[in-house]
Write a protein that holds these residues in place. Structure first.
Motif, PDB file in Angstrom:
ATOM      1  N   PRO A  31       0.821  -1.213   0.000  1.00  0.00           N
ATOM      2  CA  PRO A  31       0.000   0.000   0.000  1.00  0.00           C
ATOM      3  C   PRO A  31       0.854   1.261   0.000  1.00  0.00           C
ATOM      4  O   PRO A  31       1.755   1.416   0.822  1.00  0.00           O
ATOM      5  N   GLY A  32       0.584   2.162  -0.923  1.00  0.00           N
ATOM      6  CA  GLY A  32       1.301   3.429  -0.988  1.00  0.00           C
ATOM      7  C   GLY A  32       2.697   3.350  -1.556  1.00  0.00           C
ATOM      8  O   GLY A  32       3.362   4.381  -1.691  1.00  0.00           O
ATOM      9  N   PRO A  55      -2.999  -2.440  -8.168  1.00  0.00           N
ATOM     10  CA  PRO A  55      -3.335  -1.536  -7.071  1.00  0.00           C
ATOM     11  C   PRO A  55      -2.843  -0.113  -7.314  1.00  0.00           C
ATOM     12  O   PRO A  55      -2.914   0.733  -6.420  1.00  0.00           O
ATOM     13  N   GLY A  56      -2.324   0.158  -8.529  1.00  0.00           N
ATOM     14  CA  GLY A  56      -1.780   1.480  -8.823  1.00  0.00           C
ATOM     15  C   GLY A  56      -2.840   2.568  -8.740  1.00  0.00           C
ATOM     16  O   GLY A  56      -3.943   2.421  -9.278  1.00  0.00           O
ATOM     17  N   ALA A  57      -2.495   3.674  -8.087  1.00  0.00           N
ATOM     18  CA  ALA A  57      -3.418   4.797  -7.954  1.00  0.00           C
ATOM     19  C   ALA A  57      -3.169   5.868  -9.008  1.00  0.00           C
ATOM     20  O   ALA A  57      -4.072   6.623  -9.365  1.00  0.00           O
ATOM     21  N   GLY A  58      -1.950   5.960  -9.501  1.00  0.00           N
ATOM     22  CA  GLY A  58      -1.615   6.960 -10.507  1.00  0.00           C
ATOM     23  C   GLY A  58      -0.190   6.767 -10.974  1.00  0.00           C
ATOM     24  O   GLY A  58       0.587   6.023 -10.358  1.00  0.00           O
ATOM     25  N   ARG A 117      -8.196  -5.288  -1.982  1.00  0.00           N
ATOM     26  CA  ARG A 117      -9.386  -5.430  -2.821  1.00  0.00           C
ATOM     27  C   ARG A 117      -9.023  -5.386  -4.308  1.00  0.00           C
ATOM     28  O   ARG A 117      -9.520  -6.192  -5.109  1.00  0.00           O
ATOM     29  N   ALA A 118      -8.137  -4.460  -4.696  1.00  0.00           N
ATOM     30  CA  ALA A 118      -7.748  -4.370  -6.097  1.00  0.00           C
ATOM     31  C   ALA A 118      -7.094  -5.660  -6.574  1.00  0.00           C
ATOM     32  O   ALA A 118      -7.428  -6.195  -7.638  1.00  0.00           O
ATOM     33  N   TRP A 127       2.462   4.782  -8.271  1.00  0.00           N
ATOM     34  CA  TRP A 127       2.295   4.618  -6.829  1.00  0.00           C
ATOM     35  C   TRP A 127       0.975   3.913  -6.564  1.00  0.00           C
ATOM     36  O   TRP A 127      -0.007   4.064  -7.288  1.00  0.00           O
ATOM     37  N   ASN A 128       0.974   3.107  -5.529  1.00  0.00           N
ATOM     38  CA  ASN A 128      -0.191   2.296  -5.190  1.00  0.00           C
ATOM     39  C   ASN A 128      -1.171   3.051  -4.297  1.00  0.00           C
ATOM     40  O   ASN A 128      -0.817   4.024  -3.632  1.00  0.00           O
ATOM     41  N   VAL A 129      -2.405   2.555  -4.278  1.00  0.00           N
ATOM     42  CA  VAL A 129      -3.393   3.083  -3.342  1.00  0.00           C
ATOM     43  C   VAL A 129      -2.843   2.941  -1.927  1.00  0.00           C
ATOM     44  O   VAL A 129      -2.075   2.028  -1.624  1.00  0.00           O
TER      45      VAL A 129
END
Length: 412
Positions: A304-305, A334-337, A326-327, A316-318
């Motif tokens: 995470p993160g 799990p990438g957030a952006g 969950r992803a 970067w990950n959630v």
């Protein structure tokens, strides 16, 4: 690497795929893994990392939303995703670093499962460096032996200070003396390379307190020391205490004095600086994983993160462990952006990172304005004159005290 605040960026594809350009000439670049374990027993007052206590991972009805018991299996899924994304990449992993949080809240067997997943999917280089961070109060002889059996060959203990009142200001829970015993236990378990982390400039710390910490570290015989100035991050408990006037603010001049004290003490004992905040007994004792960060290698950050970088693409990950799990359970990244670094971005980053190293950075990385600033920095005693004539920008001791300002001048 896992800072608490995530930047903006474009969406990461659901399958985590990278642009074809990211994998061009990948075989020529080293590959590393960072594994983030986000759990902590308590939150230190100065900490701004992406970490969670048990209470922070419960629903209102008390249900655990991201159990430590299943974390290793979840992270293994991201390692498998990395294999799919990188395709037939032939590289073997050169370094692994497990950080947090407190990785040693997980059983050694769980940390070993994470390593085994990397070994199975990618393979390890023959001289692979495998490091974990450790809280002194969460390990003992049996645990450390378990880490060695799992494949770890380097360990980093968070000591911060030898003084009880300084540890109290930092909200550190270990007792003075425990890190030193951990070093001895790690040696007994077979760790060849042991690091102690220190923090200087905490409110209430005196020159004598800092010297006692340095002397204590040297008495342990570790081959690596990291020493960081205390940075008070907004949103932390320490920042709130300073704002309320409960403890005094940090002082840049005190930080400079403490750094000079560290350099004098550590170098006299035979530990040489190789990065502004890091000293090692010899080149073999350096943290190779961090050296890969500083020299632009590829690394996959799982957890995470966690942040990753491959071929000029950074993502970067959630942040939350539940969202992360969950992803992956849905078969998604799990990438957030992410962001695609331009050639100019990469040039600037090389200056930012390489200048902090003992070897410095090549002058031909600098734009004309930066080259003129480098010449001025030589005149001001911030960059080494001899190195400058050889085509490199290398910080002097005075330059290390003002490293951030020197970097800004060279890249502006």
């Amino acid at each position: 690497m896992s800072p608490s605040a995530l930047p903006d960026g474009e969406p990461v594809p659901a399958d985590g795929s990278l642009p074809a350009s990211a994998l061009v000439d990948a075989a020529r670049r080293p590959l590393a893994f960072y594994l983030h374990v986000p759990y902590c027993v308590t939150r230190c007052g100065y900490c701004d990392f992406n970490t969670y206590t048990a209470e922070e991972l419960r629903d209102r009805d008390g249900t655990v939303v991201a159990s430590r018991d299943t974390y290793a299996a979840t992270l293994v899924e991201e390692v498998r995703l990395a294999r799919k994304v990188l395709g037939d990449d032939p590289r073997r992993v050169e370094t692994v670093f497990v950080g947090g949080g407190t990785p040693t809240l997980l059983p050694p067997e769980d940390l070993g499962r994470m390593l085994e997943a990397i070994r199975c999917e990618f393979g390890f280089a023959e001289d692979v460096e495998i490091t974990t961070e450790a809280n002194p109060e969460t390990v003992g002889p049996r645990y450390l032996t378990g880490l060695r059996e799992a494949g770890f060959n380097r360990i980093s203990f968070g000591m911060q200070s030898a003084r009880r009142h300084v540890l109290a200001v930092l909200d550190r829970t270990h007792t003075p003396g425990r890190p030193e015993r951990c070093v001895a236990e790690a040696r007994e378990a077979g760790f060849a390379h042991v690091n102690l982390d220190l923090i200087y400039g905490a409110p209430g710390e005196t020159e004598q307190d800092w010297q006692a910490s340095l002397d204590t570290v040297l008495e342990t015989g570790v081959d690596h020391v990291s020493a960081y100035a205390l940075i008070v991050e907004e949103g932390t408990q320490l920042a709130r205490r300073i704002r309320r006037g409960e403890v005094p603010p940090t002082d840049d001049d005190v930080h400079a004095d403490r750094y000079l004290q560290a350099e004098e003490t550590l170098s006299r004992a035979g530990l040489e600086w190789y990065e502004v905040s890091n000293w090692a007994a010899d080149p073999r004792s350096r943290c190779r994983h961090n050296e890969l960060y500083w020299t632009g290698a590829d690394w996959w950050g799982a957890g995470p993160g966690a942040h990753s970088h491959v071929g000029g693409v950074r993502w970067w990950n959630v942040k939350h462990p539940a969202a992360y799990a969950r992803a992956l359970s849905q078969g998604h990244s799990p990438g957030a952006g992410r962001e695609l670094l331009t050639a100019e971005d990469q040039r600037v980053e090389r200056i930012l990172l390489e200048l902090r190293l003992r070897e410095g950075c090549p002058l031909d990385l600098l734009a004309p304005e930066g080259a003129r600033a480098a010449a001025e920095a030589v005149e001001r005693g911030l960059l080494d004159a001899g190195a400058h004539t050889r085509g490199r920008a290398q910080l002097t001791l005075r330059g290390r005290l003002l490293a951030d300002a020197v970097v800004r001048d060279l890249v502006d």
